[in-house]
Design a protein around this motif. Structure first.
Motif, PDB file in Angstrom:
ATOM      1  N   LEU A  93      -3.069   3.383 -11.366  1.00 40.37           N
ATOM      2  CA  LEU A  93      -3.693   2.489 -10.394  1.00 40.37           C
ATOM      3  C   LEU A  93      -3.252   2.891  -8.995  1.00 40.37           C
ATOM      4  CD1 LEU A  93      -5.389  -0.129  -9.935  1.00 40.37           C
ATOM      5  CD2 LEU A  93      -3.236  -1.404 -10.103  1.00 40.37           C
ATOM      6  N   VAL A  94      -4.225   3.117  -8.110  1.00 45.39           N
ATOM      7  CA  VAL A  94      -3.960   3.494  -6.720  1.00 45.39           C
ATOM      8  C   VAL A  94      -4.323   2.307  -5.834  1.00 45.39           C
ATOM      9  CG1 VAL A  94      -4.523   5.081  -4.845  1.00 45.39           C
ATOM     10  CG2 VAL A  94      -4.395   5.926  -7.195  1.00 45.39           C
ATOM     11  N   LEU A  95      -3.344   1.802  -5.084  1.00 44.38           N
ATOM     12  CA  LEU A  95      -3.526   0.586  -4.298  1.00 44.38           C
ATOM     13  C   LEU A  95      -3.429   0.866  -2.799  1.00 44.38           C
ATOM     14  CD1 LEU A  95      -1.285  -1.809  -6.408  1.00 44.38           C
ATOM     15  CD2 LEU A  95      -3.778  -1.855  -6.292  1.00 44.38           C
ATOM     16  N   ASP A  96      -4.403   0.382  -2.074  1.00 46.45           N
ATOM     17  CA  ASP A  96      -4.348   0.363  -0.615  1.00 46.45           C
ATOM     18  C   ASP A  96      -3.402  -0.753  -0.181  1.00 46.45           C
ATOM     19  OD1 ASP A  96      -5.221   0.762   2.145  1.00 46.45           O
ATOM     20  OD2 ASP A  96      -6.427  -1.058   1.870  1.00 46.45           O
ATOM     21  N   LEU A  97      -2.947  -0.718   1.073  1.00 48.11           N
ATOM     22  CA  LEU A  97      -2.088  -1.779   1.594  1.00 48.11           C
ATOM     23  C   LEU A  97      -2.862  -2.745   2.506  1.00 48.11           C
ATOM     24  CD1 LEU A  97       1.325  -0.013   2.438  1.00 48.11           C
ATOM     25  CD2 LEU A  97       0.759  -1.450   0.476  1.00 48.11           C
ATOM     26  N   VAL A 161       0.875   3.719  -4.124  1.00 45.83           N
ATOM     27  CA  VAL A 161       0.398   3.170  -2.855  1.00 45.83           C
ATOM     28  C   VAL A 161      -0.241   4.303  -2.082  1.00 45.83           C
ATOM     29  CG1 VAL A 161       1.207   2.513  -0.545  1.00 45.83           C
ATOM     30  CG2 VAL A 161       1.872   1.159  -2.508  1.00 45.83           C
ATOM     31  N   TYR A 162      -1.412   4.027  -1.497  1.00 48.85           N
ATOM     32  CA  TYR A 162      -2.109   5.041  -0.679  1.00 48.85           C
ATOM     33  C   TYR A 162      -2.597   4.330   0.582  1.00 48.85           C
ATOM     34  CZ  TYR A 162      -4.714   9.478  -0.181  1.00 48.85           C
ATOM     35  OH  TYR A 162      -5.180  10.711   0.229  1.00 48.85           O
ATOM     36  N   THR A 163      -1.948   4.602   1.697  1.00 51.23           N
ATOM     37  CA  THR A 163      -2.245   3.899   2.942  1.00 51.23           C
ATOM     38  C   THR A 163      -2.514   4.875   4.083  1.00 51.23           C
ATOM     39  OG1 THR A 163      -1.342   2.367   4.602  1.00 51.23           O
ATOM     40  CG2 THR A 163       0.236   3.742   3.434  1.00 51.23           C
ATOM     41  N   LYS A 164      -3.331   4.434   5.033  1.00 51.10           N
ATOM     42  CA  LYS A 164      -3.548   5.224   6.246  1.00 51.10           C
ATOM     43  C   LYS A 164      -2.501   4.894   7.296  1.00 51.10           C
ATOM     44  CE  LYS A 164      -6.280   7.762   6.298  1.00 51.10           C
ATOM     45  NZ  LYS A 164      -6.231   9.115   5.678  1.00 51.10           N
ATOM     46  N   GLY A 165      -1.583   4.014   6.957  1.00 54.64           N
ATOM     47  CA  GLY A 165      -0.474   3.708   7.855  1.00 54.64           C
ATOM     48  C   GLY A 165       0.587   4.785   7.806  1.00 54.64           C
ATOM     49  N   ARG A 191      -0.284   8.363   5.921  1.00 54.64           N
ATOM     50  CA  ARG A 191      -1.039   9.141   6.899  1.00 54.64           C
ATOM     51  C   ARG A 191      -0.452  10.532   7.077  1.00 54.64           C
ATOM     52  NH1 ARG A 191      -0.927   5.490  11.418  1.00 54.64           N
ATOM     53  NH2 ARG A 191       1.103   6.215  12.107  1.00 54.64           N
ATOM     54  N   ARG A 192       0.851  10.675   6.885  1.00 50.44           N
ATOM     55  CA  ARG A 192       1.495  11.980   7.042  1.00 50.44           C
ATOM     56  C   ARG A 192       0.953  12.991   6.040  1.00 50.44           C
ATOM     57  NH1 ARG A 192       7.798  11.942   6.044  1.00 50.44           N
ATOM     58  NH2 ARG A 192       7.025  11.509   3.933  1.00 50.44           N
ATOM     59  N   SER A 194      -1.909  12.481   4.245  1.00 56.31           N
ATOM     60  CA  SER A 194      -3.365  12.377   4.145  1.00 56.31           C
ATOM     61  C   SER A 194      -3.917  11.796   5.443  1.00 56.31           C
ATOM     62  CB  SER A 194      -3.731  11.484   2.948  1.00 56.31           C
ATOM     63  OG  SER A 194      -5.117  11.378   2.787  1.00 56.31           O
ATOM     64  N   PRO A 195      -4.005  12.612   6.501  1.00 61.65           N
ATOM     65  CA  PRO A 195      -4.412  12.093   7.811  1.00 61.65           C
ATOM     66  C   PRO A 195      -5.889  11.745   7.930  1.00 61.65           C
ATOM     67  CG  PRO A 195      -4.102  14.472   7.905  1.00 61.65           C
ATOM     68  CD  PRO A 195      -3.645  14.037   6.545  1.00 61.65           C
ATOM     69  N   ASP A 196      -6.705  12.257   7.031  1.00 61.50           N
ATOM     70  CA  ASP A 196      -8.147  12.032   7.143  1.00 61.50           C
ATOM     71  C   ASP A 196      -8.626  11.103   6.031  1.00 61.50           C
ATOM     72  OD1 ASP A 196      -8.341  13.802   9.402  1.00 61.50           O
ATOM     73  OD2 ASP A 196      -8.113  15.466   8.003  1.00 61.50           O
ATOM     74  N   LEU A 197      -9.566  11.556   5.231  1.00 63.53           N
ATOM     75  CA  LEU A 197     -10.075  10.750   4.138  1.00 63.53           C
ATOM     76  C   LEU A 197      -9.068  10.702   2.991  1.00 63.53           C
ATOM     77  CD1 LEU A 197     -13.746  12.093   4.119  1.00 63.53           C
ATOM     78  CD2 LEU A 197     -12.964   9.898   5.029  1.00 63.53           C
ATOM     79  N   LYS A 198      -9.202   9.708   2.142  1.00 64.96           N
ATOM     80  CA  LYS A 198      -8.324   9.591   0.981  1.00 64.96           C
ATOM     81  C   LYS A 198      -8.868  10.435  -0.165  1.00 64.96           C
ATOM     82  CE  LYS A 198      -6.615   4.930   2.075  1.00 64.96           C
ATOM     83  NZ  LYS A 198      -6.445   3.537   1.584  1.00 64.96           N
ATOM     84  N   THR A 199      -7.959  10.992  -0.954  1.00 67.48           N
ATOM     85  CA  THR A 199      -8.366  11.866  -2.051  1.00 67.48           C
ATOM     86  C   THR A 199      -7.432  11.714  -3.243  1.00 67.48           C
ATOM     87  OG1 THR A 199      -8.665  14.170  -2.752  1.00 67.48           O
ATOM     88  CG2 THR A 199      -7.068  13.766  -0.997  1.00 67.48           C
TER      89      THR A 199
END
Length: 302
Positions: A93-97, A161-165, A191-192, A194-199
């Motif tokens: 399970l991959v969760l956004d924050l 956890v997968y965040t753009k923060g 973000r470090r 994965s600075p762009d889109l999530k993958t």
């Protein structure tokens, strides 16, 4: 698929062997599957001065200095997932924050009617301060039901956890939602990395066994079949808004809110994925059509 609109199983009678389908490369012709700190783990070659020509990805967030080749990734993802399915009966399970498990706002953006909230930090278990005393001081509000959600999900999934923060911000949030570090470990992508889109390329698991929960569909353009979209959580308003949950002195429901709905959906997914497990072929099981089927069923019921 979207949820924006608002048990245990019997043990396996016998174990099945995992056939990775990829054989190890002889050391004399090493393909450098795993390289850490510029040293190949298999052959100890140390002349990796540059990774410009290395066909692989950095997994620095898991192990400092780790690079894994594309060929090794196919092997590793497959073995990790199949081991998880067979031994633990767990999917991934991959969760956004942000807006999924929490809502964060800069203190300077609080509306006049909400500024009293800064005084409530410390007296509430769901409200916290980040970067106190700095110009970018922020308030973090935990989504109702988040602790029970994570606890019950951890029994069915290995979680990321997968965040753009940023990394520091993610660690602060994790101290609030996973203080004992039992849910996520070092499986935290920021973000470090994965600075762009999530993958899902950065997730060490087979895509056939991954579910994503995120409030944004647009950040997952290549993995929409894995995505379970959750209603956006917005507790705070800002100076340009005329409405927020906070101004009306109410919040999402613990029992019937979006996280509770998603949890019940995930339980259906887990139960049906592992139903009649002994008869299933490891190479053909796939959670993605199951997500679509269950989503359609839920919408018909609604």
């Amino acid at each position: 698929m979207s949820l924006v609109e608002n048990s245990s199983l019997e043990p396996q009678p016998k174990r099945r062997k995992i056939d990775p389908g990829i054989k190890e490369t002889p050391s004399r012709n090493c393909q450098h599957w795993f390289v850490r700190n510029r040293i190949c783990i298999s052959c100890n070659q140390i002349n990796f001065h540059s990774f410009d020509n290395y066909e692989g990805r950095s997994f620095d967030y898991l192990y400092k200095g780790m690079h894994i080749s594309h060929e090794a990734l196919v092997f590793t993802k497959r073995v990790i997932s199949q081991t998880s399915w067979l031994e633990d009966k767990k999917l991934h399970l991959v969760l956004d924050l942000d807006h999924t498990l929490i809502h964060t706002i800069k203190a300077s953006q609080l509306s006049e009617s909400e500024k009293y909230l800064t005084e409530e930090v410390g007296s509430r278990k769901d409200l916290w301060r980040f970067n106190s005393g700095f110009p970018d001081e922020s308030l973090i509000k935990l989504r109702p039901f988040v602790h029970k959600f994570l606890k019950e999900c951890s029994e069915m999934f290995s979680m990321y956890v997968y965040t753009k923060g940023g990394c520091d911000y993610a660690q602060v949030v994790l101290e609030l939602i996973d203080p004992e570090n039992i849910y996520f470990g070092n499986r935290v992508i920021t973000r470090r990395e994965s600075p762009d889109l999530k993958t899902l390329d950065l997730v060490l698991a087979d895509e056939r066994g991954i579910v994503i929960v995120d409030d944004k569909c647009s950040v997952w353009p290549h993995h929409k079949e894995n995505l379970l979209q959750i209603a956006k959580y917005k507790y705070f308003g800002d100076q340009s808004c005329s409405f927020s949950e906070c101004k009306k002195k109410r919040d999402e429901s613990e029992e019937k809110g979006p996280l509770d709905i998603v949890l019940r959906f995930l339980k259906d997914v887990h139960n049906e994925f592992f139903c009649d497990w002994s008869r299933k072929d490891l190479d053909s099981v796939d959670v993605r059509p199951l997500l679509k089927e269950i989503s359609s069923r839920w919408k018909r019921k609604a």
